[in-house]
Design a protein around this motif. Structure first.
Motif, mmCIF file in Angstrom:
data_model
loop_
_atom_site.group_PDB
_atom_site.id
_atom_site.type_symbol
_atom_site.label_atom_id
_atom_site.label_comp_id
_atom_site.label_asym_id
_atom_site.label_seq_id
_atom_site.Cartn_x
_atom_site.Cartn_y
_atom_site.Cartn_z
ATOM 1 N N UNK A 6 0.815 -1.209 0.000
ATOM 2 C CA UNK A 6 0.000 0.000 0.000
ATOM 3 C C UNK A 6 0.848 1.259 0.000
ATOM 4 N N UNK A 7 1.934 1.251 0.769
ATOM 5 C CA UNK A 7 2.811 2.419 0.867
ATOM 6 C C UNK A 7 3.493 2.725 -0.461
ATOM 7 N N UNK A 8 3.940 1.699 -1.165
ATOM 8 C CA UNK A 8 4.630 1.898 -2.441
ATOM 9 C C UNK A 8 3.673 2.477 -3.484
ATOM 10 N N UNK A 9 2.457 1.936 -3.554
ATOM 11 C CA UNK A 9 1.457 2.453 -4.498
ATOM 12 C C UNK A 9 1.131 3.913 -4.187
ATOM 13 N N UNK A 20 11.923 3.723 13.137
ATOM 14 C CA UNK A 20 12.795 4.881 12.930
ATOM 15 C C UNK A 20 14.264 4.490 12.971
ATOM 16 N N UNK A 21 14.638 3.720 13.960
ATOM 17 C CA UNK A 21 16.035 3.313 14.102
ATOM 18 C C UNK A 21 16.497 2.479 12.907
ATOM 19 N N UNK A 22 15.583 1.695 12.329
ATOM 20 C CA UNK A 22 15.936 0.839 11.193
ATOM 21 C C UNK A 22 16.014 1.638 9.883
ATOM 22 N N UNK A 23 15.054 2.538 9.666
ATOM 23 C CA UNK A 23 14.882 3.136 8.346
ATOM 24 C C UNK A 23 15.218 4.611 8.206
ATOM 25 N N UNK A 24 15.711 5.255 9.266
ATOM 26 C CA UNK A 24 15.952 6.698 9.171
ATOM 27 C C UNK A 24 16.931 7.105 8.073
ATOM 28 N N UNK A 46 9.727 5.744 -2.573
ATOM 29 C CA UNK A 46 8.971 4.484 -2.567
ATOM 30 C C UNK A 46 9.702 3.422 -1.753
ATOM 31 N N UNK A 47 11.021 3.366 -1.910
ATOM 32 C CA UNK A 47 11.814 2.417 -1.127
ATOM 33 C C UNK A 47 11.705 2.722 0.355
ATOM 34 N N UNK A 48 11.835 4.018 0.692
ATOM 35 C CA UNK A 48 11.743 4.440 2.095
ATOM 36 C C UNK A 48 10.394 4.071 2.703
#
Length: 346
Positions: A22-25, A118-122, A74-76
């Motif tokens: 859903x987020x990528x779309x 947050x810690x994983x993807x910032x 989109x990756x984020x």
């Protein structure tokens, strides 16, 4: 192989995969608004109209300029939502076996999931923010990562970490509101039709997602804007007023950073207006500069995300079940084609 559809791990994997899809779309569809929002948030004067900014970007950079940094975004967002829903729904599945999921409990679980995410993807968030600026044309995600590390240092990838930790209350508020409203609506449906399994329509999921995100965005917007400024390397200051000048230490390669209070105060002024003539109300309104584009982007993205997530959730669950059944026998033995169930030759 038997799949336990009630296990916390399976629930978390299904929800996380559906959330990422859903987020990528949503991100791909709304990238022009995202680019305009970022440009407005780091500005301190001029027109803050979303559509005017989009037209300006299209005129200067062409239509493709509106999708600047789209792959990174989109990756984020895909990675962030996968991590968030995996942690959030996994914890929900575990905790509800031992206690009632009250509003406070859901807020706490949502906040913890937000911190983990947050810690994983910032670093992805910092990279995608910088890729939406004018000087990022022609630079890919890996190119931007290399530029940041070489010019500003690895620590820059966690610029604004403290603000992001504080802003984890945003998805916590959003998902708590969404879950409670969804629970109420599905409960009402079940009471009206006891023999039918209730499910939200695409429009209901869209509307609930938009409303929940709108509330969370308005509550936390000044911090969101400040974080965007920091990640873009645009530290808000007012040189004409001594009390608002840069005051604290230098971080990284000489980049000066103001204290949080001074930067928030600086954001409450416009560079094209007289500082002394700004009323308290005008300064408060200026803190919400760009909130229109932020609301447009965040509510539509959240609405699309939850609409797609709800619609593909069953398909994702079915896909995982079929995949597992394709690789494993009911006894749990791995299928290996012609050697299935037989010992391999030594």
């Amino acid at each position: 192989m038997h799949i336990d559809q009630e296990s916390a791990a399976f629930i978390a994997l299904v929800q996380a995969s559906a959330g990422a899809a859903g987020a990528i779309v949503a991100s791909a569809a709304l990238q022009p608004v995202e680019v305009a929002k970022t440009r407005i948030q780091i500005s301190t004067g001029g027109d803050d109209s979303t559509w005017a900014t989009i037209r300006k970007i299209a005129a200067q950079d062409g239509v493709l300029g509106l999708w600047l940094g789209a792959i990174g975004k989109c990756t984020e967002n895909g990675a962030k939502n996968f991590a968030y829903f995996y942690i959030y729904d996994g914890m929900n599945a575990i905790v509800k076996r031992h206690m009632a999921l009250t509003t406070l409990v859901k807020l706490v679980l949502g906040y913890v999931a937000g911190v983990g995410n947050t810690l994983i993807n910032m670093p992805l968030e910092v990279i995608s923010t910088k890729m939406q600026l004018d000087d990022a044309k022609g630079i890919g995600t890996l190119g931007m990562l290399q530029r940041i590390v070489q010019n500003e240092g690895v620590g820059t990838l966690y610029t604004g970490l403290g603000y992001n930790i504080a802003l984890c209350i945003n998805p916590a508020i959003q998902n708590t509101i969404l879950d409670k409203l969804k629970e109420a609506i599905l409960g009402a449906m079940k009471r009206r039709n006891p023999g039918v399994a209730p499910a939200l329509t695409a429009f209901q999921a869209f509307t609930l997602g938009a409303f929940a995100k709108a509330v969370a965005t308005v509550v936390t917007y000044p911090l969101v804007r400040l974080k965007t400024n920091l990640q873009a390397g645009k530290v808000p200051t007012i040189e004409r007023q001594p009390s608002l000048r840069k005051v604290t230490s230098k971080l990284g390669h000489g980049m000066e950073r103001s204290g949080s209070v001074e930067m928030i105060r600086a954001m409450s002024f416009r560079e094209d207006k007289e500082v002394e003539k700004a009323s308290l109300l005008q300064r408060f309104v200026e803190l919400y500069r760009g909130v229109g584009s932020a609301l447009l982007k965040s509510t539509l993205q959240s609405a699309l995300l939850y609409m797609v997530k709800d619609q593909v959730e069953f398909s994702v669950e079915r896909l995982f079940r079929l995949s597992a059944e394709g690789f494993y026998r009911k006894t749990g033995q791995l299928k290996l084609g012609g050697f299935s169930g037989r010992p391999l030759a030594s």
